[in-house]
Design an enzyme around this catalytic site. Structure first.
Site, mmCIF file in Angstrom:
data_model
loop_
_atom_site.group_PDB
_atom_site.id
_atom_site.type_symbol
_atom_site.label_atom_id
_atom_site.label_comp_id
_atom_site.label_asym_id
_atom_site.label_seq_id
_atom_site.Cartn_x
_atom_site.Cartn_y
_atom_site.Cartn_z
ATOM 1 N N ASP A 124 6.830 14.403 -1.415
ATOM 2 C CA ASP A 124 5.870 15.144 -0.608
ATOM 3 C C ASP A 124 4.628 14.264 -0.492
ATOM 4 O O ASP A 124 4.533 13.223 -1.171
ATOM 5 C CB ASP A 124 5.575 16.484 -1.300
ATOM 6 N N ASP A 126 0.845 15.649 0.102
ATOM 7 C CA ASP A 126 -0.350 16.248 -0.492
ATOM 8 C C ASP A 126 -0.119 16.596 -1.955
ATOM 9 O O ASP A 126 0.840 17.284 -2.314
ATOM 10 C CB ASP A 126 -0.751 17.504 0.283
ATOM 11 N N LYS A 273 -6.043 35.159 4.606
ATOM 12 C CA LYS A 273 -4.884 34.284 4.768
ATOM 13 C C LYS A 273 -4.926 33.561 6.113
ATOM 14 O O LYS A 273 -4.663 32.349 6.202
ATOM 15 C CB LYS A 273 -3.600 35.111 4.655
ATOM 16 N N ILE A 276 -7.799 30.894 6.111
ATOM 17 C CA ILE A 276 -7.400 29.700 5.358
ATOM 18 C C ILE A 276 -6.368 28.899 6.162
ATOM 19 O O ILE A 276 -6.432 27.663 6.237
ATOM 20 C CB ILE A 276 -6.815 30.097 3.989
ATOM 21 N N ASP A 278 -6.095 28.767 9.366
ATOM 22 C CA ASP A 278 -6.760 28.109 10.492
ATOM 23 C C ASP A 278 -7.409 26.794 10.087
ATOM 24 O O ASP A 278 -7.492 25.851 10.904
ATOM 25 C CB ASP A 278 -7.820 29.039 11.098
ATOM 26 N N VAL A 279 -7.880 26.707 8.856
ATOM 27 C CA VAL A 279 -8.489 25.464 8.381
ATOM 28 C C VAL A 279 -7.480 24.323 8.476
ATOM 29 O O VAL A 279 -7.835 23.185 8.808
ATOM 30 C CB VAL A 279 -8.987 25.625 6.927
ATOM 31 N N HIS A 280 -6.210 24.639 8.224
ATOM 32 C CA HIS A 280 -5.149 23.634 8.296
ATOM 33 C C HIS A 280 -4.612 23.495 9.727
ATOM 34 O O HIS A 280 -4.528 22.388 10.268
ATOM 35 C CB HIS A 280 -4.001 24.014 7.349
ATOM 36 N N ASP A 411 4.614 19.067 -5.405
ATOM 37 C CA ASP A 411 3.731 19.873 -6.256
ATOM 38 C C ASP A 411 3.988 21.362 -6.122
ATOM 39 O O ASP A 411 3.564 22.141 -6.983
ATOM 40 C CB ASP A 411 2.269 19.585 -5.916
#
Length: 575
Positions: A124, A126, A273, A276, A278-280, A411
């Protein structure tokens, strides 16, 4: 090179310490009712190393014989004398244990696995290849908070709240309908004292009343991937990116309660939810990190050295990440260099895990260096190319990389590892950055002292609970109170609100249960691989079952000893 150690490992080299340890554990955990050590199983232990002859009197004899006729004062004195002698024995043992610290750079095994069998390594991105500073959590929190205010019409007063580092830990459950954040153990029991509404703990009596006890039924637990769906009212937060989300939920709940605002918890959960997400999804976080990469990405995890080592030893490597290519490319250029793509045989971005592992319908799509999506059918996954989406079944068909010759690191225990080990037989490695800090705490004198005495006192309580006369029960209750105080203290050492990521007092956490099921090995970071050659076999320690002897010599295996790692290496094997 660093030395690797696990608790108690040096004791094989320190026979006198090992004798003391076995004597102590068998003394505390004997089920026969006789306060002595059976030397038939350990003939090399001398009589002088055993407990004093005064303890060779059985509990049964003391109860049924002379102790029954003793006065309450005599019995109380006897109990306290046993307590004091046990405590002295424990204190004598602490220096032995204190010399056997755990090295934070160790790789720990849940399942036996040899690197000699691994031909293909997958990653992965991140929190596996790239590690982020605490500034990223603050960034995510602040942006999501402002989205709630600006787009969901939440009160402006929320701007008074800043991100609170170390308020929450990973692996917590959130009751969506009750707006409660809590830690649950492997048996679905709530750890009382770790239930929070907003920023404040909920009294134990209130928790017990709400749940009619402390057990959470299976039907309301989170689903397989930790989500609250299809009637499940619990959400489990399993990835590191969820820390700001939990903190934001707690802060908004706190604001509403402080201002006596009536609100629907389900709507609040969904709005947070979405904010959060939307930040991504909108790329806000990605652009911020790319604009100041030195602030947000930690370079010191030696990712480059690990990848070079694998490449030099002829291992194939691939990357499967949910992040977009521009973001990954910028980060990998910083961590590894502009030639990072030369190290990987296959690179897949925006994979949409865990759907990538289950949905057969999404085909791969090639992406140019400028982000242009091409429409041609993919017949081969070629080195140097970038692919988007796709699915694991097509990946397996095109590469032929199947079964236990593949080791994948991630992770997120659910999204990265669960399907791979359950459905496809890949070997899996969990990256748990919190592990390093928890081990450092476990190595402190305070923790060793507290935990050793806690275990000894628990054994003493188990033995002495047979005494039901009022005088004895008064003493035993004092011991119970002392044990409870120590349990709370050990929780607070890790995190004042929720304790350890891995333990709820004596039981493993729900997080630990899933980790042990879905990860063959786990470690604090990929850099731990640098301490092992590529022929190394990881052996899990034989943890005693409840009906087995609490300790035996083979439990402290050679691979766990505090021996310089060079002595484990072969002169001809790959590094």
């Amino acid at each position: 090179m660093p030395t690797l150690s696990l608790p108690l490992s040096n004791l094989l080299r320190n026979q006198e310490g090992f004798k003391k340890l076995i004597t102590h554990f068998k003394y505390l955990h004997t089920r026969s009712g006789i306060w002595t050590v059976n030397t038939s199983s350990t003939p090399w232990i001398s009589k002088s190393a055993l407990v004093s002859r005064r303890r060779e009197v059985s509990v049964g004899q003391l109860t049924a014989g002379n102790m029954c006729t003793s006065s309450s004062g005599d019995k109380t004195s006897w109990l306290w004398s046993v307590y004091n002698e046990t405590k002295q024995q424990t204190q004598d043992l602490i220096p032995v244990i204190s010399n056997n610290f755990v090295n934070p750079d160790t790789i720990f095994a849940n399942n036996e696995m040899s690197l000699q069998d691994i031909e293909i390594y997958g990653f992965d991105y991140d929190y596996t290849l790239a590690f982020y500073s605490s500034h990223l959590h603050t960034l995510i929190f602040n942006i999501a908070r402002d989205i709630l205010i600006d787009e969901h019409r939440y009160p402006e007063g929320l701007k008074e709240y800043d991100y609170i580092p170390n308020f929450v830990i990973r692996g917590l459950h959130y009751d969506v309908q009750k707006a409660l954040l809590m830690k649950i153990d492997a048996f679905h029991y709530i750890q009382l004292g770790t239930v929070y509404r907003g920023l404040n703990p909920v009294p134990e009596k209130e928790v017990i009343a709400m749940y009619e006890g402390s057990h959470v039924p299976l039907e309301i637990m989170s689903d397989f991937y930790g989500k609250s769906s299809h009637g499940h009212t619990m959400k489990q937060f399993m990835d590191i990116f969820s820390l700001p989300e939990m903190t934001l939920l707690s802060c908004v709940n706190d604001y509403f309660m402080k201002h006596n605002i009536d609100y629907e918890p389900v709507h609040l959960y969904k709005d947070v939810k979405e904010a959060i997400g939307d930040v991504h999804v909108r790329g806000i976080m990605y652009r911020a990190v790319e604009a100041d990469i030195e602030k947000y990405i930690c370079y010191g995890e030696q990712t480059h050295a690990v990848l070079r080592k694998l490449s030099m030893n002829g291992k194939k490597m691939f990357l499967i990440t949910n992040s977009p290519f521009d973001f990954v490319d910028r980060g990998m250029n910083y961590i590894v260099g502009k030639d990072w793509r030369d190290l990987f045989d296959v690179v897949i971005v925006q994979a949409d895990k865990p759907g990538f592992f289950n949905d057969r319908r999404k085909p791969f799509r090639r992406v140019t260096d400028k982000g242009v999506l091409l429409w041609d059918r993919i017949h081969h996954l070629k080195k140097g190319q970038i692919y988007k989406q796709g699915n694991l079944y097509e990946f397996l068909r095109l590469t032929g990389w199947r079964g236990s010759k593949v080791l994948y690191f991630g992770d997120h225990i659910y999204s990265d590892l669960a399907d791979l080990t359950l459905k496809h037989g890949w070997r899996t490695g969990a990256i748990i950055p919190e592990l390093r800090q928890e081990i450092k705490i476990m190595n402190t004198e305070e923790y060793v002292h507290t935990m050793t005495w806690l275990q000894a006192l628990t054994g003493l309580l188990e033995q002495m609970q047979v005494h039901w006369d009022p005088a004895s029960q008064t003493v035993i209750q004092q011991w119970i109170n002392e044990r409870e105080e120590m349990r709370l203290r050990t929780k607070d050492i890790f995190n004042a609100q929720f304790g350890s990521l891995f333990r709820t007092y004596h039981n493993p956490t729900y997080f630990s249960r899933r980790l042990s099921r879905f990860a063959d090995i786990y470690m604090a970071s990929l850099s731990c691989l640098l301490n092992y050659n590529l022929q190394h076999t990881f052996y899990p320690r034989r943890t005693p079952l409840q009906h087995e002897s609490p300790i035996w010599p083979e439990q402290t295996s050679t691979g766990a000893m505090n021996i310089p790692f060079q002595s484990h290496r072969t002169t001809t094997g790959p590094e």
